[in-house]
Motif scaffolding. Structure first.
Motif: not given
Length: 119
Positions: A8-34
């Motif tokens: 159920d959780m696997f399906r919920a994550v897939n449904e959530y992602m299907a509604k998104l425009n998946i991109v990369t984000d320099d701000g998020i990548q910087s936050a991860m590294s920091t």
């Protein structure tokens, strides 16, 4: 037909992602590294991008499933957009894997496959 909570959780994550425009984000990548650079629990890490999706490989100094969970929760605090996020964890023998996605109100979001294990 019986469906487990994990499915159920696997399906919920897939449904959530299907509604998104998946991109990369320099701000998020910087936050991860920091966050990962400052964490005393992290021995090393590597962040790769594959088809606009982040693959984050984290090696902990002292790995347990509980310690990985605590690290992941703090990682989410450091990287999630304020609008929404979703994640699911898979235990895989001597490591854990998280599928994690977060998005902004305009449905632009990032996806991460996070693997946490012993260094």
């Amino acid at each position: 037909m019986f469906i487990s909570v994990g499915q159920d959780m696997f399906r919920a994550v897939n449904e959530y992602m299907a509604k998104l425009n998946i991109v990369t984000d320099d701000g998020i990548q910087s936050a991860m590294s920091t966050f990962l650079e400052k964490s005393k629990k992290v021995e090393s890490f590597c962040i790769n991008i594959n088809y606009n999706r982040y693959i984050v490989d984290i090696k902990m100094k002292k790995y347990t499933v509980g310690a990985a969970d605590q690290l992941f929760r703090k990682f989410v605090e450091a990287t999630a957009y304020p609008y929404s996020h979703i994640s699911v964890r898979y235990n895989e023998e001597n490591r854990v894997r998280y599928r994690y996605s977060t998005c902004q109100e305009n449905k632009t979001g990032v996806y991460m496959d996070i693997i946490i294990s012993q260094s």
